[in-house]
Design a protein around this motif. Structure first.
Motif, PDB file in Angstrom:
ATOM      1  N   GLN A 126      -8.140  11.809  -5.661  1.00  0.00           N
ATOM      2  CA  GLN A 126      -7.143  11.837  -6.728  1.00  0.00           C
ATOM      3  C   GLN A 126      -7.737  11.523  -8.087  1.00  0.00           C
ATOM      4  OE1 GLN A 126      -4.416   8.520  -6.822  1.00  0.00           O
ATOM      5  NE2 GLN A 126      -6.077   7.215  -7.490  1.00  0.00           N
ATOM      6  N   TYR A 127      -6.921  11.768  -9.119  1.00  0.00           N
ATOM      7  CA  TYR A 127      -7.086  11.179 -10.440  1.00  0.00           C
ATOM      8  C   TYR A 127      -5.960  10.148 -10.575  1.00  0.00           C
ATOM      9  CZ  TYR A 127      -9.602  15.552 -11.541  1.00  0.00           C
ATOM     10  OH  TYR A 127     -10.442  16.623 -11.547  1.00  0.00           O
ATOM     11  N   GLN A 128      -6.279   8.970 -11.003  1.00  0.00           N
ATOM     12  CA  GLN A 128      -5.273   7.906 -11.048  1.00  0.00           C
ATOM     13  C   GLN A 128      -4.111   8.250 -11.968  1.00  0.00           C
ATOM     14  OE1 GLN A 128      -4.941   5.357  -9.210  1.00  0.00           O
ATOM     15  NE2 GLN A 128      -3.321   4.233 -10.268  1.00  0.00           N
ATOM     16  N   THR A 129      -4.384   8.977 -13.046  1.00  0.00           N
ATOM     17  CA  THR A 129      -3.316   9.263 -14.005  1.00  0.00           C
ATOM     18  C   THR A 129      -2.715  10.647 -13.826  1.00  0.00           C
ATOM     19  OG1 THR A 129      -5.004   9.930 -15.610  1.00  0.00           O
ATOM     20  CG2 THR A 129      -4.174   7.670 -15.746  1.00  0.00           C
ATOM     21  N   CYS A 130      -3.000  11.311 -12.721  1.00  0.00           N
ATOM     22  CA  CYS A 130      -2.438  12.639 -12.455  1.00  0.00           C
ATOM     23  C   CYS A 130      -1.035  12.507 -11.878  1.00  0.00           C
ATOM     24  CB  CYS A 130      -3.340  13.393 -11.483  1.00  0.00           C
ATOM     25  SG  CYS A 130      -2.552  14.808 -10.689  1.00  0.00           S
ATOM     26  N   PRO A 131      -0.031  13.188 -12.443  1.00  0.00           N
ATOM     27  CA  PRO A 131       1.334  13.048 -11.937  1.00  0.00           C
ATOM     28  C   PRO A 131       1.501  13.561 -10.524  1.00  0.00           C
ATOM     29  CG  PRO A 131       1.220  14.676 -13.714  1.00  0.00           C
ATOM     30  CD  PRO A 131      -0.108  14.037 -13.631  1.00  0.00           C
ATOM     31  N   PHE A 132       0.735  14.574 -10.132  1.00  0.00           N
ATOM     32  CA  PHE A 132       0.864  15.094  -8.776  1.00  0.00           C
ATOM     33  C   PHE A 132       0.265  14.134  -7.763  1.00  0.00           C
ATOM     34  CE2 PHE A 132       1.150  18.691 -11.607  1.00  0.00           C
ATOM     35  CZ  PHE A 132       2.321  19.275 -11.153  1.00  0.00           C
ATOM     36  N   CYS A 133      -0.840  13.489  -8.120  1.00  0.00           N
ATOM     37  CA  CYS A 133      -1.403  12.451  -7.257  1.00  0.00           C
ATOM     38  C   CYS A 133      -0.450  11.259  -7.178  1.00  0.00           C
ATOM     39  CB  CYS A 133      -2.752  12.005  -7.784  1.00  0.00           C
ATOM     40  SG  CYS A 133      -3.969  13.324  -7.915  1.00  0.00           S
ATOM     41  N   SER A 134       0.170  10.955  -8.301  1.00  0.00           N
ATOM     42  CA  SER A 134       1.124   9.847  -8.336  1.00  0.00           C
ATOM     43  C   SER A 134       2.314  10.109  -7.421  1.00  0.00           C
ATOM     44  CB  SER A 134       1.601   9.624  -9.776  1.00  0.00           C
ATOM     45  OG  SER A 134       2.525   8.558  -9.855  1.00  0.00           O
TER      46      SER A 134
END
Length: 398
Positions: free
Chosen positions: A129-137
């Motif tokens: 993930q990327y921590q600030t990615c909305p889809f990962c979130s």
């Protein structure tokens, strides 16, 4: 009903709705580095969608967010910066090469058995993930709410060496038992939810119900979408248990898609609205993400400048108002109105998949001016605080 028959029936029904959407276009746009299908404030944006006619037949889009933008226009700016700093680039190239070799060796050692993988009773889950990615979130919100244990691998958004082993170059990617790969945030959520409800089905069988659809967009770039990704592949009895009231399933699917096709596109124009907000956003991205010291400097200043420009283009592409905050406020208030005053969540007493999707997208703005403005100028705060508590306390622990 036999599972394979059920899957085919659901696929046939959903494919009719999906085929008309194969031509989705993707535009790289920013999202906060926590993200969901892949960007520092994600950025696969889709085709033009009018804020006034989203539910009236507007075309769907892909995702947008901080990290996405880095992979698109932002990443191109960062790449130029790295070329200028040739000595730094050489150092990172050598370092990344050896890291990659170790990672590939680990993956090869964990190859799937010949008979094909299936989800075990206590699966090992690894989220790239990327921590600030909305889809990962979104994916994290779902797994946290259901109390699923998972390991996080933060991906470097510039080199993305952590996912060099995958032909799928976006995040999130979820690895199940280290050998079964799930792509696309909505597919990950739908397939995991199907597995949790339909205990007897293997994950590999469930994934066959979400086939890839490849197409070429207007820019000549091949894009991948997934059929049926907002459907749960359940029997009639299981569907009735999950959606006891008429219309619940349709409502959940509608708002899950709204979160992906509209709400996400409002994040980048709002967090990069001004030069000061762009710098603050990238300061957050660098702090939360996986950057080297020099990478972080380039990302913050070069990336912020690039994303400020890209955010203006996104505002035009999606027909946003000059004051993009007003579009964000309207979208959030539309969501609150859809939940209504008599329900704690859209799912009733407990969040459903639409609640988790909207919450996952909005929370990537936490700590930024856009988030504070949203909380102060909309009616979303009570619902949002309930969602925070529900995910933090694992209210639907499996």
């Amino acid at each position: 009903m036999h599972y394979g028959t059920l899957c085919k029936a659901n696929m046939a029904a959903a494919c009719a709705r999906s085929l008309g959407k194969v031509g989705w276009t993707i535009v790289q746009s920013p999202v906060l580095r926590r993200p969901g299908n892949g960007a520092l404030l994600p950025g696969n944006t889709g085709s033009r969608v009018s804020r006034r006619s989203y539910f009236g037949g507007g075309k769907t889009g892909a995702r947008s967010g901080l990290l996405w933008s880095l992979r698109g226009g932002g990443s191109r700016a960062l790449s130029c910066a790295f070329l200028v700093g040739g000595g730094v680039g050489l150092y990172h190239t050598v370092k990344f090469y050896w890291d990659q070799q170790r990672h590939l060796a680990q993956e090869q050692a964990q190859a799937a058995p010949a008979g094909g993988p299936s989800l075990s009773a206590s699966p090992s889950l690894t989220l790239y993930q990327y921590q600030t990615c909305p889809f990962c979130s979104k994916v994290r919100a779902f797994m946290d709410y259901h109390g699923l244990a998972y390991r996080v691998v933060e991906v470097n958004p510039v080199m993305r060496r952590e996912i060099k082993w995958s032909t799928y170059r976006k995040v999130p990617i979820l690895m199940v038992d280290e050998h079964l790969q799930l792509n696309d945030s909505s597919v990950i959520i739908s397939s995991l939810k199907t597995y949790l409800v339909s205990k007897g089905s293997s994950m590999s069988d469930i994934l066959r119900c979400y086939p890839e659809l490849k197409s070429v967009n207007d820019s000549g770039k091949e894009v991948t979408e997934y059929s049926n990704k907002y459907w749960l592949m359940l029997s009639e009895d299981e569907t009735a248990a999950v959606y006891p009231d008429k219309g619940m399933q349709k409502e959940e699917m509608k708002w899950r898609q709204w979160a992906d096709d509209w709400l996400v596109h409002l994040i980048s124009p709002n967090v990069y609205r001004s030069t000061s907000e762009a710098l603050a956003s990238f300061d957050y991205i660098v702090r939360e993400g996986k950057f080297g010291a020099l990478e972080g400097v380039f990302a913050k200043y070069i990336g912020a400048a690039a994303m400020f420009v890209i955010a203006k283009r996104l505002k035009s592409r999606h027909n946003l108002q000059d004051d993009v905050r007003q579009d964000l406020y309207k979208a959030v208030n539309d969501w609150v109105a859809a939940v209504g005053k008599k329900r704690k969540f859209m799912g009733g007493e407990r969040p459903n998949l639409a609640d988790l999707a909207v919450f996952g997208v909005l929370r990537v703005m936490e700590g930024l001016e856009a988030f504070d403005d949203m909380m102060a100028n909309t009616k979303v705060k009570p619902w949002y605080r309930r969602m925070e508590a529900a995910t933090r306390n694992h209210n639907d622990r499996s």
